[in-house]
Design a protein around this motif. Structure first.
Motif, PDB file in Angstrom:
ATOM      1  N   GLN A 482      40.513  19.180  38.017  1.00  0.00           N
ATOM      2  CA  GLN A 482      40.558  20.176  36.948  1.00  0.00           C
ATOM      3  C   GLN A 482      39.327  21.091  37.031  1.00  0.00           C
ATOM      4  OE1 GLN A 482      40.960  18.295  33.162  1.00  0.00           O
ATOM      5  NE2 GLN A 482      41.180  20.232  32.020  1.00  0.00           N
ATOM      6  N   ALA A 483      38.181  20.470  37.305  1.00  0.00           N
ATOM      7  CA  ALA A 483      36.951  21.255  37.396  1.00  0.00           C
ATOM      8  C   ALA A 483      37.012  22.223  38.575  1.00  0.00           C
ATOM      9  CB  ALA A 483      35.752  20.312  37.548  1.00  0.00           C
ATOM     10  N   VAL A 484      37.584  21.733  39.703  1.00  0.00           N
ATOM     11  CA  VAL A 484      37.699  22.596  40.875  1.00  0.00           C
ATOM     12  C   VAL A 484      38.586  23.799  40.559  1.00  0.00           C
ATOM     13  CG1 VAL A 484      38.689  22.741  43.180  1.00  0.00           C
ATOM     14  CG2 VAL A 484      37.221  20.821  42.574  1.00  0.00           C
ATOM     15  N   LYS A 485      39.674  23.492  39.861  1.00  0.00           N
ATOM     16  CA  LYS A 485      40.593  24.582  39.502  1.00  0.00           C
ATOM     17  C   LYS A 485      39.905  25.589  38.579  1.00  0.00           C
ATOM     18  CE  LYS A 485      45.419  25.155  38.211  1.00  0.00           C
ATOM     19  NZ  LYS A 485      46.618  24.478  37.693  1.00  0.00           N
ATOM     20  N   GLU A 486      39.186  25.018  37.606  1.00  0.00           N
ATOM     21  CA  GLU A 486      38.477  25.902  36.677  1.00  0.00           C
ATOM     22  C   GLU A 486      37.427  26.723  37.431  1.00  0.00           C
ATOM     23  OE1 GLU A 486      36.850  23.521  33.617  1.00  0.00           O
ATOM     24  OE2 GLU A 486      38.779  23.053  32.683  1.00  0.00           O
ATOM     25  N   ASN A 487      36.760  26.040  38.347  1.00  0.00           N
ATOM     26  CA  ASN A 487      35.735  26.714  39.128  1.00  0.00           C
ATOM     27  C   ASN A 487      36.335  27.871  39.931  1.00  0.00           C
ATOM     28  OD1 ASN A 487      33.357  27.276  40.424  1.00  0.00           O
ATOM     29  ND2 ASN A 487      33.646  25.725  41.999  1.00  0.00           N
ATOM     30  N   MET A 488      37.495  27.604  40.524  1.00  0.00           N
ATOM     31  CA  MET A 488      38.146  28.634  41.327  1.00  0.00           C
ATOM     32  C   MET A 488      38.535  29.838  40.454  1.00  0.00           C
ATOM     33  SD  MET A 488      41.433  28.157  43.786  1.00  0.00           S
ATOM     34  CE  MET A 488      42.611  28.129  42.469  1.00  0.00           C
ATOM     35  N   ASN A 489      39.092  29.492  39.296  1.00  0.00           N
ATOM     36  CA  ASN A 489      39.497  30.582  38.404  1.00  0.00           C
ATOM     37  C   ASN A 489      38.292  31.418  37.970  1.00  0.00           C
ATOM     38  OD1 ASN A 489      42.156  29.822  38.568  1.00  0.00           O
ATOM     39  ND2 ASN A 489      42.051  28.474  36.763  1.00  0.00           N
ATOM     40  N   LEU A 490      37.237  30.662  37.618  1.00  0.00           N
ATOM     41  CA  LEU A 490      36.028  31.369  37.166  1.00  0.00           C
ATOM     42  C   LEU A 490      35.437  32.212  38.296  1.00  0.00           C
ATOM     43  CD1 LEU A 490      34.301  28.589  35.042  1.00  0.00           C
ATOM     44  CD2 LEU A 490      35.265  30.748  34.210  1.00  0.00           C
ATOM     45  N   TYR A 491      35.497  31.647  39.482  1.00  0.00           N
ATOM     46  CA  TYR A 491      34.931  32.351  40.632  1.00  0.00           C
ATOM     47  C   TYR A 491      35.665  33.677  40.874  1.00  0.00           C
ATOM     48  CZ  TYR A 491      33.531  33.180  45.463  1.00  0.00           C
ATOM     49  OH  TYR A 491      33.053  33.746  46.614  1.00  0.00           O
ATOM     50  N   ASN A 492      36.970  33.584  40.886  1.00  0.00           N
ATOM     51  CA  ASN A 492      37.739  34.784  41.169  1.00  0.00           C
ATOM     52  C   ASN A 492      37.682  35.766  39.991  1.00  0.00           C
ATOM     53  OD1 ASN A 492      38.944  34.303  43.889  1.00  0.00           O
ATOM     54  ND2 ASN A 492      39.634  32.430  42.842  1.00  0.00           N
ATOM     55  N   MET A 493      37.531  35.152  38.784  1.00  0.00           N
ATOM     56  CA  MET A 493      37.355  36.030  37.622  1.00  0.00           C
ATOM     57  C   MET A 493      36.041  36.819  37.766  1.00  0.00           C
ATOM     58  SD  MET A 493      37.399  34.963  33.622  1.00  0.00           S
ATOM     59  CE  MET A 493      38.791  33.913  33.845  1.00  0.00           C
ATOM     60  N   LEU A 494      35.056  36.102  38.290  1.00  0.00           N
ATOM     61  CA  LEU A 494      33.770  36.760  38.506  1.00  0.00           C
ATOM     62  C   LEU A 494      33.906  37.884  39.541  1.00  0.00           C
ATOM     63  CD1 LEU A 494      30.668  36.849  38.144  1.00  0.00           C
ATOM     64  CD2 LEU A 494      30.516  35.162  39.972  1.00  0.00           C
ATOM     65  N   GLN A 495      34.705  37.572  40.587  1.00  0.00           N
ATOM     66  CA  GLN A 495      34.912  38.609  41.590  1.00  0.00           C
ATOM     67  C   GLN A 495      35.578  39.842  40.969  1.00  0.00           C
ATOM     68  OE1 GLN A 495      33.542  38.223  44.490  1.00  0.00           O
ATOM     69  NE2 GLN A 495      32.948  36.155  43.817  1.00  0.00           N
ATOM     70  N   GLU A 496      36.546  39.591  40.083  1.00  0.00           N
ATOM     71  CA  GLU A 496      37.218  40.704  39.426  1.00  0.00           C
ATOM     72  C   GLU A 496      36.252  41.492  38.554  1.00  0.00           C
ATOM     73  OE1 GLU A 496      40.671  39.436  37.350  1.00  0.00           O
ATOM     74  OE2 GLU A 496      41.593  38.529  39.129  1.00  0.00           O
ATOM     75  N   LEU A 497      35.415  40.701  37.854  1.00  0.00           N
ATOM     76  CA  LEU A 497      34.443  41.372  36.981  1.00  0.00           C
ATOM     77  C   LEU A 497      33.458  42.215  37.792  1.00  0.00           C
ATOM     78  CD1 LEU A 497      33.690  38.536  34.403  1.00  0.00           C
ATOM     79  CD2 LEU A 497      34.893  40.693  33.991  1.00  0.00           C
TER      80      LEU A 497
END
Ligand SMILES: Nc1ncnc2c1ncn2[C@@H]1O[C@H](COP(=O)(O)OP(=O)(O)OP(=O)(O)O)[C@@H](O)[C@H]1O
Length: 654
Positions: A482-497
């Motif tokens: 779950q943490a990895v998934k969250e991390n991935m989402n956050l990471y790509n969200m950061l890329q979008e930001l």
């Protein structure tokens, strides 16, 4: 105490006698003494080393049960005839003779030193031992004297001696040497060629034959002693017969000499004309002998063992500790084996009294037929009814061994007097051993139960701990995913930001150091100010980018800003990195590397592909498929640079 057997091993000039037996403890302290009556005992050649050895001292702490004993003596000599006697010695030096082992060994003294003959006789002596009995030694001496007198009487009698002659009567009877000379002549004719039996002419007449003139009977005695010495048997001094006041030692020497003669005579009777030892060839006797472990040693020396039980032997060998361990639960075969052993023992005992049986009960016809002779011996044994019924336990046996004992008790053997004591002893020992085994097994069972219980509890504890740990790991793993998934989402969200479209500006260094740059200022916030150096007063223009790389920026500095996008590619996002600019501005340098392809300062393409393969390879649970396409857009024409067919390089690619 019982002596069960002995070994005599001859190896060239060494003779080793090993005696084995069982001591059942009831008395406090014992010493076993191995004594040897040696021909040269009083001669110039004294006893060889190891001739007289005191052996096993039984310790009082072995107060229970029986103990096996075994010891040996090594006698270095090439040729001898000797009589070895085994005695039981208690405190106070009171002895009881256990047995006499008469050895007649003749070893060749030539260069080959091979064994020529070996004959063994063993005479059991009954022992009824009482600790502290002061007359023990005297009683033993007397018994031996009676035995010697009885033997002489049977050989050359009647001696007209009482059944239990005193020392004086015994010596007086032998004093003229006639009996001794006749006896040795009967054993070996011609040993004493001339026996003086009547007073010589001129000698004073005397009614009493024993009162021959001293020089005449001295001649008989001297001739007898010479003959005995030739046989290499124990001798005595002629003066031993002359003494008015006898001492025990002199009589003992005479008795030893006579008993040695007796053993010699029995040995001679046991040899046929071929020089081989006669024995009863019945199967059971062979079995008993084999059980007594007759064997031929690898070196070729003959080892003969014979089982000997004393007539008063109520003390039987108990199973040794190792045997007890080996036979935790006796099988039927083992009990059957014991029964066979008893029968063999009975036959061996019968054989020991063979002469008596022949003399009393066997007819000449039976004597000629070996089968009838064997049957007669068996019947003779069985006719001596015993009390085997007493062996039956009060409570019925429930186990298999009980059944076997019942079988033993109801077998025809119960009618044998000789076997009754043996059977009873065997049964008692067997039951004691079984009880001991059962007690040990119960203790072992309890021990195993407690160990099993402890092990069971430990396993349960371990299992509970393991379940707890697995549950923790499962929870952690799910949380990790779950943490990895969250991390991935956050990471790509950061890329979008940070911007889905990012524009960087890289300023190529000047080719000519003398020319002036149009770059007036580079800001940290991605702004760059340009002006026309030829018109310094002209208006400056500011351009805004995500980041501006100056002329000194390296390839790594540029890639660092784009590297995060490569991970997004592996996470499933579409990413495009391209360079744009006028001719000679440095697009190829940034994306590919320096011209000439030196391999150093690789551009973004190389570094991005390296990261792509590294990240995809690290993710083992995801299977990636990577394809490469390389095209060129030149003059608004798109060309496939990897196509082999040049006609197919134009877009759209077919
Ligand atoms: N950052 C840089 N550092 C040093 N040399 C550079 C840099 N950028 C470009 N150059 C050099 O400038 C020259 C021209 O660069 P490059 O060939 O990459 O330009 P280009 O944009 O690809 O040209 P074209 O569009 O004609 O292919 C090359 O010799 C190259 O080595």
């Amino acid at each position: 105490m019982s002596v069960e057997g002995f070994n005599v091993e001859t190896n060239y000039s060494l003779v080793t006698v090993t005696v084995k037996g069982t001591k059942k403890f009831g008395l406090k302290s014992y010493m076993l003494e191995f004594d040897c009556i040696w021909p040269e005992r009083r001669g110039p050649h004294l006893s060889p080393p190891g001739f007289r050895v005191k052996f096993v001292k039984f310790r009082p702490d072995h107060a229970l049960g029986a103990q096996n004993f075994s010891f040996n003596v090594t006698i270095p000599n090439l040729e001898f005839r000797a009589s070895l006697s085994l005695s039981l010695l208690t405190r106070g030096a009171h002895t009881a003779s256990l047995c006499t082992i008469s050895l007649f060994l003749s070893l060749s003294s030539g260069e080959e030193s091979s064994i020529r003959k070996e004959r063994i006789k063993m005479e059991p002596k009954g022992v009824s031992f009482r600790e502290g009995c002061l007359s023990r030694k005297a009683e033993e001496t007397a018994l031996r004297r009676y035995e010697a007198a009885a033997w002489l009487d049977s050989m050359v009698g009647p001696l007209n001696l009482p059944q239990n002659p005193s020392e004086q009567e015994f010596v007086s009877c032998l004093r003229n040497g006639l009996i001794l000379c006749n006896a040795i002549n009967k054993i070996k004719p011609g040993s004493v060629p001339k026996i003086v039996s009547k007073p010589l002419m001129g000698s004073p007449a005397n009614d009493n034959q024993n009162s021959l003139p001293a020089y005449q009977y001295f001649e008989n005695i001297r001739n007898f002693l010479v003959a005995v010495e030739e046989l290499k048997l124990p001798t005595f001094e002629a003066s031993d017969l002359e003494r008015e006041k006898l001492d025990t030692g002199s009589v003992t020497r005479i008795v030893d000499c006579i008993l040695a003669l007796k053993s010699y005579q029995q040995w001679m009777e046991g040899i046929d004309y071929n020089g081989s030892l006669k024995c009863i060839k019945s199967p059971l006797f062979k079995l008993s002998v084999s059980r007594a472990q007759c064997q031929m040693t690898p070196s070729g020396s003959f080892v003969q063992r014979r089982r000997l039980d004393l007539p008063s032997g109520t003390e039987r060998k108990k199973p040794s500790e190792s045997e007890n361990k080996k036979t935790e639960v006796p099988t039927f075969a083992e009990v059957e084996d014991e029964v066979v052993r008893i029968i063999c023992q009975c036959l061996v005992n019968a054989k020991e009294n063979f002469n008596q049986i022949l003399a009393t009960n066997v007819t000449s016809q039976e004597r000629e037929d070996p089968v009838k002779l064997f049957n007669k011996i068996i019947i003779n044994c069985l006719e001596k009814k015993n009390n085997v019924d007493n062996l039956k336990p009060s409570a019925p046996f429930s186990s298999i061994e009980g059944k076997v004992l019942n079988d033993i008790a109801s077998s025809p053997l119960k009618k044998d007097h000789n076997t009754s004591e043996i059977d009873r002893s065997v049964s008692i020992n067997f039951l004691e051993a079984q009880e001991s085994e059962i007690r040990e097994l119960k203790l072992m069972l309890e021990s195993v139960k407690s160990e099993y219980s402890a092990l069971h509890n430990q396993i349960q504890d371990d299992y509970a701990t393991l379940v707890h740990e697995v549950q923790g790991l499962t929870t952690a793993a799910s949380r990790y995913n779950q943490a990895v998934k969250e991390n991935m989402n956050l990471y790509n969200m950061l890329q979008e930001l940070r911007g889905n479209i990012r524009v960087f500006c890289r300023i190529r260094p000047l080719f000519d150091s003398t020319s002036r740059s149009t770059i007036d200022y580079i800001g940290e916030d991605g702004s760059v100010m340009v002006f026309d150096p030829l018109k310094p007063q002209s208006t400056r223009k500011v351009f805004q980018f995500n980041k501006v790389f100056g002329p000194k920026a390296t390839q790594g500095d540029v890639y660092k800003e784009t590297q995060s996008l490569i991970r997004s590619v592996v996470d499933g996002y579409n990413v495009c990195i391209f360079a744009y600019g006028q001719t000679g501005s440095g697009k190829t340098h940034t994306m590919y590397g320096p011209s000439g392809g030196s391999g150093q300062d690789n551009g973004i393409n190389y570094m991005a592909l390296n990261d792509l393969f590294h990240i995809s390879g690290a993710r083992e649970n995801v299977k990636y498929q990577i394809n490469v396409q390389m095209v060129e857009i030149y003059n608004e024409q798109v060309r496939d640079l990897l196509a082999e067919d040049s006609s197919a390089t134009r877009y759209p690619f077919l």
